[in-house]
Design a protein around this motif. Sequence first.
Motif, short mmCIF file in Angstrom:
data_model
loop_
_atom_site.label_atom_id
_atom_site.label_comp_id
_atom_site.label_asym_id
_atom_site.label_seq_id
_atom_site.Cartn_x
_atom_site.Cartn_y
_atom_site.Cartn_z
N VAL A 186 -1.66 -1.06 -3.93
CA VAL A 186 -2.77 -0.14 -3.74
C VAL A 186 -2.22 1.28 -3.80
O VAL A 186 -1.32 1.65 -3.04
CB VAL A 186 -3.49 -0.37 -2.39
N ASP A 187 -2.74 2.04 -4.74
CA ASP A 187 -2.38 3.44 -4.93
C ASP A 187 -3.29 4.29 -4.05
O ASP A 187 -4.42 4.60 -4.42
CB ASP A 187 -2.53 3.79 -6.42
N ALA A 188 -2.78 4.64 -2.87
CA ALA A 188 -3.50 5.52 -1.95
C ALA A 188 -2.70 6.81 -1.76
O ALA A 188 -2.64 7.39 -0.68
CB ALA A 188 -3.73 4.82 -0.62
N GLY B 39 -5.74 4.43 2.80
CA GLY B 39 -4.75 3.37 2.65
C GLY B 39 -4.41 2.71 3.97
O GLY B 39 -4.28 1.48 4.05
N VAL C 110 0.86 -1.18 0.00
CA VAL C 110 0.00 0.00 0.00
C VAL C 110 0.90 1.23 0.00
O VAL C 110 1.74 1.39 0.89
CB VAL C 110 -0.94 0.02 1.23
N VAL D 113 -7.31 3.94 -4.91
CA VAL D 113 -8.34 4.51 -4.04
C VAL D 113 -8.78 5.79 -4.74
O VAL D 113 -7.95 6.62 -5.10
CB VAL D 113 -7.78 4.81 -2.63
N ASN E 104 -6.49 10.42 1.29
CA ASN E 104 -6.35 9.23 0.46
C ASN E 104 -5.38 8.27 1.14
O ASN E 104 -5.61 7.07 1.17
CB ASN E 104 -5.88 9.62 -0.94
N CYS F 159 0.89 5.05 0.44
CA CYS F 159 0.04 6.11 1.00
C CYS F 159 0.65 7.48 0.81
O CYS F 159 1.87 7.64 0.86
CB CYS F 159 -0.16 5.88 2.49
#
Length: 168
Positions: free
Chosen positions: A128-130, A73, A62, A161, A69, A64
């Motif tokens: 995961v693009d947070a 995350g 992840v 996200v 946003n 962050c």
Amino acid sequence: MSDIRCIARVRGMLELLTSAEMSDADRRTITGGTPGVALMEAAGRVVADAVSRLRRGRPVTVVCGPGNNGGDGFVLARMLAERNTPVRMMLVGERAKLKGDAAMAAARWAGAVEAATPDAVDPDHVVVDALFGAGLDREVTGLPRMMIEAMNRVHAPVVAVDLPSGIN
């Protein structure tokens, strides 16, 4: 700018919202009595569910950012870890500088948080693009841009996200 839209479920139907409309919907929900951190928890849960369906045994990284946003995350990372998913957390910025709901979400994450570096993004992890959300209104440069480029090189699924960082 108005071509990229957020999707919201309204009375069982999907409705496309602009970034400004989504921001207004969040603001109205919060002023109506729903705490912002509750919205963050809901967003984190939805993304954690999507990642769980996609990961097929792969670990999750992840990435962050310094705002809400990034807070989403932290929430989804916590939820994935609670499901025994191997999660690696990277933060662009300093944890101590997080504010408001994002700081509360980060405080609930008990695992390690690494300083984000492009070379540390594992191309075989689900990512995961947070980093940045729908409200981004400037060109992305420096380390954040390098992180976006590193996420773009991943072989496994990348889940954003809100929407992919750098797009408004």
